[in-house]
Design a protein around this motif. Structure first.
Motif, PDB file in Angstrom:
ATOM      1  N   PRO A 184       0.918  -1.285   0.080  1.00  0.00           N
ATOM      2  CA  PRO A 184       0.136   0.120   0.062  1.00  0.00           C
ATOM      3  C   PRO A 184       1.048   1.260   0.009  1.00  0.00           C
ATOM      4  O   PRO A 184       1.027   2.045   0.972  1.00  0.00           O
ATOM      5  N   LEU A 185       1.362   1.622  -1.129  1.00  0.00           N
ATOM      6  CA  LEU A 185       2.222   2.687  -1.354  1.00  0.00           C
ATOM      7  C   LEU A 185       1.407   3.923  -0.829  1.00  0.00           C
ATOM      8  O   LEU A 185       2.172   4.980  -0.177  1.00  0.00           O
ATOM      9  N   TRP A 186       0.190   4.149  -1.425  1.00  0.00           N
ATOM     10  CA  TRP A 186      -0.565   5.268  -1.296  1.00  0.00           C
ATOM     11  C   TRP A 186      -0.755   5.573   0.275  1.00  0.00           C
ATOM     12  O   TRP A 186      -0.753   6.602   0.779  1.00  0.00           O
ATOM     13  N   ARG A 187      -0.839   4.457   1.209  1.00  0.00           N
ATOM     14  CA  ARG A 187      -1.147   4.584   2.738  1.00  0.00           C
ATOM     15  C   ARG A 187       0.115   4.649   3.627  1.00  0.00           C
ATOM     16  O   ARG A 187       0.054   5.501   4.548  1.00  0.00           O
ATOM     17  N   ASP A 188       1.083   4.087   3.150  1.00  0.00           N
ATOM     18  CA  ASP A 188       2.264   3.861   4.175  1.00  0.00           C
ATOM     19  C   ASP A 188       3.343   4.796   3.896  1.00  0.00           C
ATOM     20  O   ASP A 188       4.295   4.942   4.820  1.00  0.00           O
ATOM     21  N   PRO A 190       4.480   8.964   2.399  1.00  0.00           N
ATOM     22  CA  PRO A 190       3.899  10.441   2.378  1.00  0.00           C
ATOM     23  C   PRO A 190       3.931  10.884   0.996  1.00  0.00           C
ATOM     24  O   PRO A 190       3.046  11.883   0.731  1.00  0.00           O
ATOM     25  N   ASP A 191       4.908  10.567   0.007  1.00  0.00           N
ATOM     26  CA  ASP A 191       4.843  11.237  -1.089  1.00  0.00           C
ATOM     27  C   ASP A 191       5.349  10.491  -2.372  1.00  0.00           C
ATOM     28  O   ASP A 191       5.896   9.423  -2.214  1.00  0.00           O
ATOM     29  N   ARG A 192       5.278  11.016  -3.497  1.00  0.00           N
ATOM     30  CA  ARG A 192       5.733  10.434  -4.579  1.00  0.00           C
ATOM     31  C   ARG A 192       7.169   9.632  -4.503  1.00  0.00           C
ATOM     32  O   ARG A 192       7.491   8.379  -4.714  1.00  0.00           O
ATOM     33  N   GLU A 193       8.083  10.547  -4.038  1.00  0.00           N
ATOM     34  CA  GLU A 193       9.554   9.915  -4.105  1.00  0.00           C
ATOM     35  C   GLU A 193       9.795   8.883  -3.195  1.00  0.00           C
ATOM     36  O   GLU A 193      10.276   7.789  -3.192  1.00  0.00           O
ATOM     37  N   SER A 194       9.179   8.859  -1.949  1.00  0.00           N
ATOM     38  CA  SER A 194       9.267   7.881  -1.013  1.00  0.00           C
ATOM     39  C   SER A 194       8.328   6.586  -1.473  1.00  0.00           C
ATOM     40  O   SER A 194       8.988   5.455  -0.859  1.00  0.00           O
ATOM     41  N   LEU A 196       7.891   5.681  -4.536  1.00  0.00           N
ATOM     42  CA  LEU A 196       8.606   4.912  -5.207  1.00  0.00           C
ATOM     43  C   LEU A 196       9.957   4.455  -4.819  1.00  0.00           C
ATOM     44  O   LEU A 196      10.546   3.192  -5.199  1.00  0.00           O
ATOM     45  N   ARG A 197      10.659   5.029  -4.008  1.00  0.00           N
ATOM     46  CA  ARG A 197      11.968   4.381  -3.291  1.00  0.00           C
ATOM     47  C   ARG A 197      11.429   3.089  -2.548  1.00  0.00           C
ATOM     48  O   ARG A 197      12.152   2.124  -2.483  1.00  0.00           O
ATOM     49  N   ALA A 198      10.292   3.200  -1.878  1.00  0.00           N
ATOM     50  CA  ALA A 198       9.776   1.831  -1.191  1.00  0.00           C
ATOM     51  C   ALA A 198       9.566   0.734  -2.118  1.00  0.00           C
ATOM     52  O   ALA A 198       9.871  -0.247  -1.853  1.00  0.00           O
ATOM     53  N   ALA A 199       9.209   1.024  -3.291  1.00  0.00           N
ATOM     54  CA  ALA A 199       8.738   0.198  -4.296  1.00  0.00           C
ATOM     55  C   ALA A 199      10.119  -0.548  -4.907  1.00  0.00           C
ATOM     56  O   ALA A 199      10.061  -1.571  -4.920  1.00  0.00           O
ATOM     57  N   LEU A 200      10.907   0.299  -5.098  1.00  0.00           N
ATOM     58  CA  LEU A 200      12.425  -0.267  -5.725  1.00  0.00           C
ATOM     59  C   LEU A 200      13.050  -0.756  -4.450  1.00  0.00           C
ATOM     60  O   LEU A 200      13.783  -1.637  -5.307  1.00  0.00           O
ATOM     61  N   GLU A 201      12.996  -0.470  -3.523  1.00  0.00           N
ATOM     62  CA  GLU A 201      13.972  -0.963  -2.607  1.00  0.00           C
ATOM     63  C   GLU A 201      13.499  -2.617  -1.825  1.00  0.00           C
ATOM     64  O   GLU A 201      13.983  -2.847  -0.909  1.00  0.00           O
ATOM     65  N   ARG A 202      12.206  -2.535  -1.948  1.00  0.00           N
ATOM     66  CA  ARG A 202      11.470  -3.696  -1.364  1.00  0.00           C
ATOM     67  C   ARG A 202      12.340  -5.061  -1.620  1.00  0.00           C
ATOM     68  O   ARG A 202      12.691  -5.107  -2.677  1.00  0.00           O
ATOM     69  N   ALA A 203      12.330  -5.909  -0.570  1.00  0.00           N
ATOM     70  CA  ALA A 203      13.068  -7.110  -0.450  1.00  0.00           C
ATOM     71  C   ALA A 203      12.126  -7.724  -1.246  1.00  0.00           C
ATOM     72  O   ALA A 203      10.992  -7.985  -1.112  1.00  0.00           O
ATOM     73  N   GLU A 282      -5.080   2.972  -6.413  1.00  0.00           N
ATOM     74  CA  GLU A 282      -5.026   3.911  -5.302  1.00  0.00           C
ATOM     75  C   GLU A 282      -3.194   4.131  -5.639  1.00  0.00           C
ATOM     76  O   GLU A 282      -2.730   5.433  -5.214  1.00  0.00           O
ATOM     77  N   ASN A 283      -2.461   3.179  -5.718  1.00  0.00           N
ATOM     78  CA  ASN A 283      -1.086   3.355  -5.620  1.00  0.00           C
ATOM     79  C   ASN A 283      -0.471   4.211  -6.830  1.00  0.00           C
ATOM     80  O   ASN A 283       0.043   5.438  -6.985  1.00  0.00           O
ATOM     81  N   ALA A 284      -1.319   3.987  -8.100  1.00  0.00           N
ATOM     82  CA  ALA A 284      -0.912   4.645  -9.209  1.00  0.00           C
ATOM     83  C   ALA A 284      -1.652   6.244  -9.104  1.00  0.00           C
ATOM     84  O   ALA A 284      -0.932   6.986  -9.583  1.00  0.00           O
ATOM     85  N   TRP A 285      -2.738   6.371  -8.369  1.00  0.00           N
ATOM     86  CA  TRP A 285      -3.376   7.591  -7.983  1.00  0.00           C
ATOM     87  C   TRP A 285      -2.171   8.350  -7.524  1.00  0.00           C
ATOM     88  O   TRP A 285      -1.984   9.733  -7.375  1.00  0.00           O
ATOM     89  N   SER A 286      -1.449   7.814  -6.095  1.00  0.00           N
ATOM     90  CA  SER A 286      -0.660   8.352  -5.317  1.00  0.00           C
ATOM     91  C   SER A 286       0.626   8.668  -6.015  1.00  0.00           C
ATOM     92  O   SER A 286       1.332   9.443  -5.515  1.00  0.00           O
ATOM     93  N   LEU A 287       0.637   8.214  -7.049  1.00  0.00           N
ATOM     94  CA  LEU A 287       2.013   8.529  -7.876  1.00  0.00           C
ATOM     95  C   LEU A 287       1.759   9.529  -9.156  1.00  0.00           C
ATOM     96  O   LEU A 287       2.629   9.689  -9.914  1.00  0.00           O
ATOM     97  N   GLY A 288       0.662  10.098  -9.068  1.00  0.00           N
ATOM     98  CA  GLY A 288       0.510  11.245 -10.084  1.00  0.00           C
ATOM     99  C   GLY A 288      -0.504  10.814 -11.171  1.00  0.00           C
ATOM    100  O   GLY A 288      -0.422  11.473 -12.337  1.00  0.00           O
ATOM    101  N   GLY A 289      -0.814   9.667 -11.225  1.00  0.00           N
ATOM    102  CA  GLY A 289      -1.831   8.923 -12.162  1.00  0.00           C
ATOM    103  C   GLY A 289      -0.714   8.281 -13.429  1.00  0.00           C
ATOM    104  O   GLY A 289      -1.374   7.730 -14.096  1.00  0.00           O
TER     105      GLY A 289
END
Length: 568
Positions: A184-188, A190-194, A196-203, A282-289
């Motif tokens: 849940p990127l959109w929930r956990d 706060p912003d697009r940069e964080s 994307l970083r969470a998605a890319l660095e996920r184990a 929701e995740n795509a929405w939170s990344l600006g669409g």
């Protein structure tokens, strides 16, 4: 009484226009194409494309019925449905409502405020967006900027975190990276940069290369890769390389013509209200669409042009966006070690649950959570597109997989399976969870019996055709069959099933001597996935003295239950 045999021949598959020019269109089915087409879309009728309109009409009526309350609420609010065969748009309809409800409970708007579907309604295609991202990646591969064997971290260094340094572009495209499906990127964050970083660095959750797990995170990473390598946004890159050159004017991210878009879900968490004109995910929405896994909006017509581009080997109307060898790679199964999860470089392959009777080793496509599906069948040069807003007003209202399957199978069954011998075949295309039998009269052999017939089979593995016999009229025994032909199962078989081979099989069985003998062909389906059905032809039952039953000459001796005699 000595009689003559009946032939059983299995299913409807796909008509191939690779036959000689003088051959009638309705006789081309069992010669599938192996190369690419070279055509543009044009309107026409099923008959003009060599198709039987009845299965198409039946599928369209089923889709229409699902937009009507039955008995309490429709399966989906509305739909746009399109079929193409050999470049001919044989069906394009708009059904139901693009906007129907005011809240998640399903309270309907006043009739004058509801918005009907139009043929050019713009849909949030959800995960069908993954195909666009995959096409973008393959453009970079053609440019020599990326190789599918490259570690993703070569282009997106932060992706190497948590043991992912060796995960390749191919593993992301084929969903074998080991990444989990979703977070849940959109929930956990706060912003697009964080996010994307969470998605890319996920184990990774699993050891890369050991499992197939469909994951949004794979395509989010590929979207970032496209942006890093190209130096422009994913939306801009797709506009430059795919949608712009192909003239897909209604395809892209963050649509501006909201009034022409289909509404999706009423969302309370996050508090978005009735979502319309913004991406549902929701995740795509939170990344600006704009994201690699979701966010594309399109129309049925635009998706048909894209699909025809694939059938044409990467070009449409004189404009080439991909090389033929790139398209072949995208339609090649890289997941042979994960049976049931065939996947090319971006495209899903041979998925009966939504490709229905169009399923085959090269059949490609994708679905979207909002209620969309795209099926591309190179063997018959056919396209089935079903766009619905099934999450309007709530995703909890259920699955539309039956509708997806029905739509694709309607096109498949419209294609001719010409008789292999004589003017007719026996055809079984019964519904789910049913049985059809074709029974001989009682025969009086004078020695061991041989049963021979031709079969055209397109069925799920759990929906076999069997041959059974009885010597007392009470107990039925299953005969052992041997089949020969392209795609036929090898060795002794107690039932015949299969799909995608699009070929007649020659089948025979040896039965023991009995003073009196009755034989039947039985086609049985389970609860889901019926395919094209089963055709039988040239049934011949003999013993050492000659013919007991000749199905070509004595079809009137057969007792059909659920089987019909077909002439096409």
């Amino acid at each position: 009484m000595r009689t003559a045999a009946v032939v059983a021949t299995v299913v409807l598959t796909m008509a191939s226009s690779g036959a000689a020019a003088a051959e009638p269109a309705m006789s081309r089915f069992d010669r599938p194409h192996h190369g690419f087409a070279d055509t543009t879309l044009r309107p026409g009728t099923p008959q003009q494309a060599g198709l039987d309109p009845a299965p198409i009409d039946a599928a369209a009526e089923a889709i229409a019925a699902w937009t009507r309350p039955a008995p309490q609420r429709p399966l989906f609010s509305g739909a746009v449905a399109l079929m193409v065969h050999d470049g001919v748009i044989v069906h394009h309809s708009a059904l139901g409502q693009a906007l129907r409800y005011v809240d998640a409970a399903g309270t309907e708007l006043p009739a004058e405020q509801q918005v009907p579907m139009r043929p050019d309604t713009v849909f949030d295609v959800a995960s069908v967006s993954k195909l666009f991202t995959s096409l973008a990646v393959m453009c970079l591969v053609e440019d020599g900027e990326v190789a599918v064997t490259d570690p993703v971290a070569e282009h997106v260094p932060e992706f190497a975190a948590n043991g992912k340094a060796a995960i390749t572009v191919e593993q992301l495209l084929t969903h074998t990276s080991g990444m989990e499906p979703w977070i849940p990127l959109w929930r956990d964050w706060p912003d697009r940069e964080s996010r994307l970083r969470a998605a890319l660095e996920r184990a990774p959750r699993d050891q890369p290369g050991t499992r197939y797990v469909y994951s949004d995170l794979n395509l989010i990473a590929l979207g970032v890769l496209v942006e890093r390598v190209s130096g422009v946004g994913l939306d801009e890159f797709l506009a430059q390389r795919i949608t712009g050159p192909l003239g897909l004017d209604d395809t892209g991210y963050n649509p501006t013509d909201v009034e022409r878009t289909a509404a999706t879900e009423y969302q309370g968490t996050p508090p978005r209200g009735m979502v319309r004109g913004q991406v549902h995910d929701e995740n795509a929405w939170s990344l600006g669409g704009v994201a690699g896994h979701a966010g594309v909006f399109s129309t049925a017509r635009d998706l048909a042009v894209l699909a025809q581009t694939i059938l044409n080997g990467g070009q449409y109307g004189g404009t080439r966006v991909l090389k033929p060898e790139t398209v072949r790679a995208m339609l090649t199964d890289y997941n042979t070690e994960f049976p049931g999860n065939a996947h090319g470089l971006g495209f899903e392959l041979n998925q009966r649950w939504y490709m229905g009777g169009l399923s085959g080793p090269r059949t490609a496509g994708h679905t979207g959570f909002t209620g969309t599906s795209l099926v591309i069948d190179p063997a018959s040069r056919s396209i089935a597109i079903l766009l619905t807003n099934r999450v309007h007003p709530s995703r909890s209202w259920g699955s539309i997989n039956k509708a997806r399957e029905t739509w694709a199978t309607g096109l498949a069954r419209a294609m001719a399976v010409p008789p292999k011998h004589g003017p007719t075949t026996w055809f079984a295309a019964q519904a789910d969870a049913s049985t059809a039998t074709l029974t001989t009269p009682e025969l009086a052999p004078r020695g061991p019996v041989r049963v021979a017939f031709d079969a055209f089979v397109d069925s799920e593995g759990t929906d076999p055709l069997t041959v059974e016999y009885t010597v007392d009229g009470a107990e039925w025994r299953t005969a052992v069959l041997q089949a020969a032909g392209r795609g036929a199962p090898r060795g002794d078989q107690t039932g015949l099933a299969g799909s995608g081979h699009r070929s007649w099989w020659s089948v025979h069985a040896e039965l023991p001597y009995a003073a009196m003998l009755t034989i039947r062909w039985r086609s049985t389906t389970d609860g889901r996935y019926t395919g094209r059905g089963i055709h039988l032809d040239r049934i011949l039952v003999t013993d050492s003295d000659g013919i007991l039953l000749n199905g070509e000459k004595q079809p009137h001796l057969m007792l059909p239950v659920g089987w019909t005699s077909e002439t096409r």
